[in-house]
Design an enzyme around this catalytic site. Structure first.
Site, PDB file in Angstrom:
ATOM      1  N   ASP A 231       0.818  -1.219   0.000  1.00 43.27           N
ATOM      2  CA  ASP A 231       0.000   0.000   0.000  1.00 43.27           C
ATOM      3  C   ASP A 231       0.846   1.261   0.000  1.00 43.27           C
ATOM      4  OD1 ASP A 231      -1.797  -2.245   1.253  1.00 43.27           O
ATOM      5  OD2 ASP A 231      -3.085  -0.698   0.393  1.00 43.27           O
ATOM      6  N   ASN A 241       1.633  -3.014   4.206  1.00 45.24           N
ATOM      7  CA  ASN A 241       0.680  -3.871   3.488  1.00 45.24           C
ATOM      8  C   ASN A 241      -0.339  -4.380   4.506  1.00 45.24           C
ATOM      9  OD1 ASN A 241      -0.145  -5.116   0.960  1.00 45.24           O
ATOM     10  ND2 ASN A 241       0.373  -7.055   1.926  1.00 45.24           N
ATOM     11  N   LYS A 242      -1.293  -5.126   4.037  1.00 47.15           N
ATOM     12  CA  LYS A 242      -2.398  -5.607   4.883  1.00 47.15           C
ATOM     13  C   LYS A 242      -1.888  -6.216   6.189  1.00 47.15           C
ATOM     14  CE  LYS A 242      -5.889  -5.231   4.363  1.00 47.15           C
ATOM     15  NZ  LYS A 242      -6.545  -4.061   5.010  1.00 47.15           N
TER      16      LYS A 242
HETATM   17  O1  MRU Z   1      -7.635  -2.721   2.956  1.00 50.00           O
HETATM   18  P1  MRU Z   1      -7.433  -3.142   1.539  1.00 50.00           P
HETATM   19  O2  MRU Z   1      -8.237  -4.337   1.133  1.00 50.00           O
HETATM   20  O3  MRU Z   1      -7.564  -1.996   0.580  1.00 50.00           O
HETATM   21  O4  MRU Z   1      -5.935  -3.569   1.546  1.00 50.00           O
HETATM   22  C1  MRU Z   1      -5.385  -4.090   0.407  1.00 50.00           C
HETATM   23  C2  MRU Z   1      -4.034  -4.624   0.601  1.00 50.00           C
HETATM   24  O5  MRU Z   1      -3.421  -4.531   1.632  1.00 50.00           O
HETATM   25  C3  MRU Z   1      -3.432  -5.168  -0.593  1.00 50.00           C
HETATM   26  O6  MRU Z   1      -2.645  -6.259  -0.271  1.00 50.00           O
HETATM   27  C4  MRU Z   1      -2.629  -4.012  -1.165  1.00 50.00           C
HETATM   28  O7  MRU Z   1      -3.459  -2.975  -1.574  1.00 50.00           O
HETATM   29  C5  MRU Z   1      -1.706  -4.405  -2.188  1.00 50.00           C
HETATM   30  S1  MRU Z   1      -2.386  -4.764  -3.768  1.00 50.00           S
HETATM   31  C6  MRU Z   1      -2.570  -3.310  -4.563  1.00 50.00           C
END
Ligand code: MRU
Length: 337
Positions: A231, A241-242
């Protein structure tokens, strides 16, 4: 299952209308959500009708364009400034959102037409970056590899192709015999709901695993490579990242499994020196305390899955220090930083 539903662009626009695959309804229902005004599009970003850094960015660019379209001649700049703040407040962590909003805003100062063109260009660039990430990342995947991924970084998370899943699709299309372990990704279950849906549609062999099973599979020697999206990536390579990525990156290092982050260059934030400066979004407690899904009649229900009376904490992202990341798969090749 094999179909092309997942290959429809996650977001697109025609004039001032924005069309998005409704990711809240997936995997139960495939529906396109459309918005006409920028505030409706802000709501779609915030409520995760669209999610994933690339898709968030492209949608935010279109929201900024909608604001340009709506702005009255008389208070043009004031209207745009207010809209820019509102769009940027929807999701603070994804770098692509801020890049897209700024690019469209800058062009809007020249003309409305230029702003519209820029919004479309951002979405096209994101799709093209995903395609190239797939080609470069494919070189890292060997025939027979078992791949671990976290969250959803596929077609839905970019405008097309995806980031972490783009190399997976490319490897599969070339006939490589691969298998994907899909982290369920609590609390919003992007892995179990979205990544699994995408891989099913594309016919890629996979299994959903509980989030807390990944280290166990690594210890059994069942994972050859770990790939996620991102992100926001700081100048030193620290990567947001997530939530849940960090623990797996540490386990991957312990078991000597290469961990790659796949992301377009628009996700790199060279204004931020280290991951300490990345703002981590805290989301609603309800996402942890409740789960949604269809009942026997197909009606989507929300049920509590935690003890009554207990609060929760819900950080949406974590930051993995660069030392755990073997390389970054970008549209310009594999970068080490
Ligand atoms: O909260 P989200 O679903 O928007 O989070 C998404 C993620 O963390 C993805 O792994 C991340 O955006 C990378 S892919 C573009």
């Amino acid at each position: 299952m094999k179909n092309n539903l997942h290959r429809i662009k996650s977001v697109r626009a025609e004039r001032n209308m924005v069309y998005m695959i409704d990711q809240v309804l997936l995997p139960w229902e495939f529906k396109i959500c459309k918005t006409e005004r920028y505030l409706e599009t802000c709501k779609a970003i915030k409520t995760m009708i669209v999610r994933g850094a690339g898709t968030i960015g492209a949608t935010a660019g279109f929201a900024m364009w909608q604001a340009v379209y709506e702005a009255p001649e008389k208070n043009y700049i004031d209207f745009l400034n207010k809209a820019k703040i509102e769009i940027e407040a929807t999701r603070p962590t994804a770098r692509d959102l801020f890049v897209a909003v700024n690019r469209v805003y800058e062009r809007a100062l020249i003309s409305r037409n230029e702003a519209e063109e820029e919004a479309h260009k951002i979405a096209d660039e994101n799709a093209e970056a995903g395609k190239k990430i797939g080609e470069f990342g494919n070189n890292l995947i060997k025939d027979g590899d078992r791949i671990l991924t976290h969250c959803n970084a596929g077609h839905l998370a970019l405008v097309d192709y995806g980031s972490a899943l783009a190399p997976v699709y490319k490897a599969h299309s070339e006939g490589k015999n691969i298998f994907v372990y899909v982290d369920e990704t609590r609390p919003r279950s992007q892995g179990a709901k979205l990544t699994a849906w995408e891989l099913n549609n594309a016919g890629v062999p996979h299994a959903i695993i509980p989030d807390n099973a990944a280290a166990w599979y690594m210890s059994l020697g069942k994972i050859d490579i770990f790939i996620t999206g991102a992100d926001r990536i700081a100048a030193n390579g620290d990567t947001a990242n997530k939530i849940g990525t960090l623990g797996k990156a540490i386990a991957a290092r312990h078991y000597k499994i290469p961990f790659y982050v796949a992301a377009p260059l628009s996700t790199f934030d060279f204004d931020i020196k280290t991951g300490k400066d990345i703002q981590i979004e805290e989301r609603s407690q309800d996402e942890v305390l409740y789960q949604t899904g269809p009942d026997k009649k197909g009606t989507i229900r929300k049920i509590r899955v935690a003890s009554h009376g207990s609060p929760s904490c819900n950080p949406a992202f974590d930051v993995t220090p660069k030392k755990f990341i073997k390389g970054f798969i970008t549209e310009e090749g594999i970068k080490k930083i």
